[in-house]
Design a protein around this motif. Structure first.
Motif, PDB file in Angstrom:
ATOM      1  N   LYS A 234     -23.460  57.749  14.813  1.00 38.48           N
ATOM      2  CA  LYS A 234     -22.992  57.449  13.455  1.00 38.48           C
ATOM      3  C   LYS A 234     -23.246  55.989  13.096  1.00 38.48           C
ATOM      4  CE  LYS A 234     -19.364  60.961  13.027  1.00 38.48           C
ATOM      5  NZ  LYS A 234     -17.906  61.194  12.859  1.00 38.48           N
ATOM      6  N   SER A 235     -22.995  55.097  14.074  1.00 41.90           N
ATOM      7  CA  SER A 235     -23.222  53.683  13.812  1.00 41.90           C
ATOM      8  C   SER A 235     -24.700  53.409  13.546  1.00 41.90           C
ATOM      9  CB  SER A 235     -22.737  52.852  14.996  1.00 41.90           C
ATOM     10  OG  SER A 235     -22.997  51.471  14.797  1.00 41.90           O
ATOM     11  N   LYS A 236     -25.595  54.042  14.348  1.00 38.14           N
ATOM     12  CA  LYS A 236     -27.040  53.867  14.143  1.00 38.14           C
ATOM     13  C   LYS A 236     -27.461  54.423  12.791  1.00 38.14           C
ATOM     14  CE  LYS A 236     -31.464  54.732  16.431  1.00 38.14           C
ATOM     15  NZ  LYS A 236     -32.132  55.325  15.262  1.00 38.14           N
ATOM     16  N   ALA A 237     -26.891  55.590  12.450  1.00 40.82           N
ATOM     17  CA  ALA A 237     -27.225  56.182  11.148  1.00 40.82           C
ATOM     18  C   ALA A 237     -26.778  55.282  10.004  1.00 40.82           C
ATOM     19  CB  ALA A 237     -26.573  57.550  11.034  1.00 40.82           C
ATOM     20  N   GLN A 238     -25.602  54.687  10.136  1.00 42.30           N
ATOM     21  CA  GLN A 238     -25.132  53.761   9.102  1.00 42.30           C
ATOM     22  C   GLN A 238     -26.060  52.556   8.995  1.00 42.30           C
ATOM     23  OE1 GLN A 238     -22.698  54.164   6.952  1.00 42.30           O
ATOM     24  NE2 GLN A 238     -21.964  56.113   7.777  1.00 42.30           N
ATOM     25  N   GLY A 239     -26.509  52.062  10.181  1.00 40.42           N
ATOM     26  CA  GLY A 239     -27.445  50.941  10.159  1.00 40.42           C
ATOM     27  C   GLY A 239     -28.767  51.309   9.495  1.00 40.42           C
ATOM     28  N   ASP A 240     -29.317  52.498   9.856  1.00 38.12           N
ATOM     29  CA  ASP A 240     -30.567  52.947   9.217  1.00 38.12           C
ATOM     30  C   ASP A 240     -30.397  53.122   7.714  1.00 38.12           C
ATOM     31  OD1 ASP A 240     -31.709  52.935  11.690  1.00 38.12           O
ATOM     32  OD2 ASP A 240     -31.487  55.091  12.027  1.00 38.12           O
ATOM     33  N   LYS A 241     -29.252  53.656   7.336  1.00 34.41           N
ATOM     34  CA  LYS A 241     -28.976  53.852   5.910  1.00 34.41           C
ATOM     35  C   LYS A 241     -28.979  52.511   5.174  1.00 34.41           C
ATOM     36  CE  LYS A 241     -25.244  55.329   2.823  1.00 34.41           C
ATOM     37  NZ  LYS A 241     -23.865  55.887   2.758  1.00 34.41           N
ATOM     38  N   ALA A 242     -28.264  51.532   5.751  1.00 33.03           N
ATOM     39  CA  ALA A 242     -28.206  50.222   5.109  1.00 33.03           C
ATOM     40  C   ALA A 242     -29.587  49.576   5.052  1.00 33.03           C
ATOM     41  CB  ALA A 242     -27.230  49.322   5.867  1.00 33.03           C
TER      42      ALA A 242
END
Length: 321
Positions: A234-242
């Motif tokens: 989830k943290s990686k996905a949030q980073g990719d999203k940002a």
């Protein structure tokens, strides 16, 4: 010679002396620190005395004194310990559990006399009543308990239940006794074969519980690891999203700036975009600058000149030498 008057006087003196002796020896009594006393007047209980020391009363037969101990007594049920030797009474201790198994249970009851008058006169044999009440209480509680509880971890609860029931019975019989504690001494199976079988069952149950605990620990470990992996994803996905949002914003900003340039100089901007696109699509292609002059298309050979420039520089340096 003895006369009748003299005989009467002698008998009277003897009688008076006996009365004085009786009065002298029965008008006082002592109470030890570990004792309690009850004063009885013509068979009626007057009062209790608990303070130690010397006390006085009316002479016998008007008043009498009964002295009892204030110490804590022990009632041994199912066995008798005397002179360091233990004698067992299996017939007293044999009883059936709630799941229809036979066990041998003995215990010790700590009790004391709290009301001497009731202890002396409300029952003829108060200790026998206490013994029978103990037997009834223990059999009642064991009869409603499972054999596993009686032999293993349920002893404390059985002791508490026996104490409560025994205290209720003693209070109901009103014999001046208070129950202080109940302690199970031994709870055993009737023979060696049954003991061995029960031990095997207990060992198997312990092994089962151990395996269940180990499985629970492994499950918790894997669950925590999965939760950690989930949080990382989830943290990686949030980073990719940002990152993608910022990239998109940058592309929009670049596009807006190109649009402004295009609107100001459309021809130059168009050619610039074509050249940059060619560099991205064909990164290894050679680009030439051409000039269209009439019918003949001429171009300026940049790449050959780039290849020849190092050679020319090399030749010039050789001539200078």
């Amino acid at each position: 010679m003895w006369t009748i008057n003299r005989i009467y006087k002698t008998v009277g003196l003897i009688f008076l002396g006996a009365i004085l002796v009786i009065v002298g020896f029965t008008t006082w009594y002592t109470v030890d620190e570990s004792e309690q006393a009850v004063i009885i007047t013509f068979g009626k209980v007057e009062e209790g005395v608990t303070e130690p020391g010397l006390h006085f009363k009316l002479p016998w037969p008007i008043q009498s004194v009964e002295t009892l101990s204030k110490e804590t007594f022990s009632l041994q049920f199912g066995y008798e310990e005397k002179d360091g030797k233990v004698k067992e009474f299996p017939e007293e201790t044999k009883m059936i559990t709630g799941d229809e198994n036979i066990v041998l249970a003995d215990l010790v009851v700590q009790w004391k006399i709290t009301d001497p008058a009731k202890y002396l006169f409300n029952a003829e044999h108060p200790e026998e009543i206490l013994f029978n009440s103990t037997s009834a209480s223990l059999r009642s509680i064991i009869g409603s308990s499972k054999i596993d509880d009686a032999l293993t971890s349920g002893k404390a609860e059985i002791e508490a239940d026996v104490r409560d029931l025994l205290s209720t019975l003693v209070e109901k019989y009103d014999i001046g006794i208070s129950i202080l504690a109940v302690k199970l001494q031994d709870v055993e199976l009737p023979n060696d074969e049954v003991r061995k079988a029960f031990t095997n069952v207990t060992d198997a149950r312990e092994t089962m519980n151990t395996k269940i605990n180990e499985a629970g620990k492994y499950r918790n470990k894997r669950t925590n690891e999965a939760k950690g992996e989930e949080a990382a994803i989830k943290s990686k996905a949030q980073g990719d999203k940002a990152a993608r949002i910022e990239t998109a914003r940058g592309d929009v900003s670049v596009f807006n700036k190109l649009y402004e340039e295009y609107r100001t100089n459309p021809d130059i901007t168009r050619e610039r975009l074509m050249l940059e696109t060619l560099e991205q699509v064909l990164p290894n292609a050679e680009i030439y600058i051409m000039n269209d002059n009439g019918d003949t298309l001429k171009y300026f050979p940049i790449r050959p000149l780039e290849n020849q420039q190092p050679k020319t520089n090399a030749e010039g340096s050789e001539k200078n030498e």
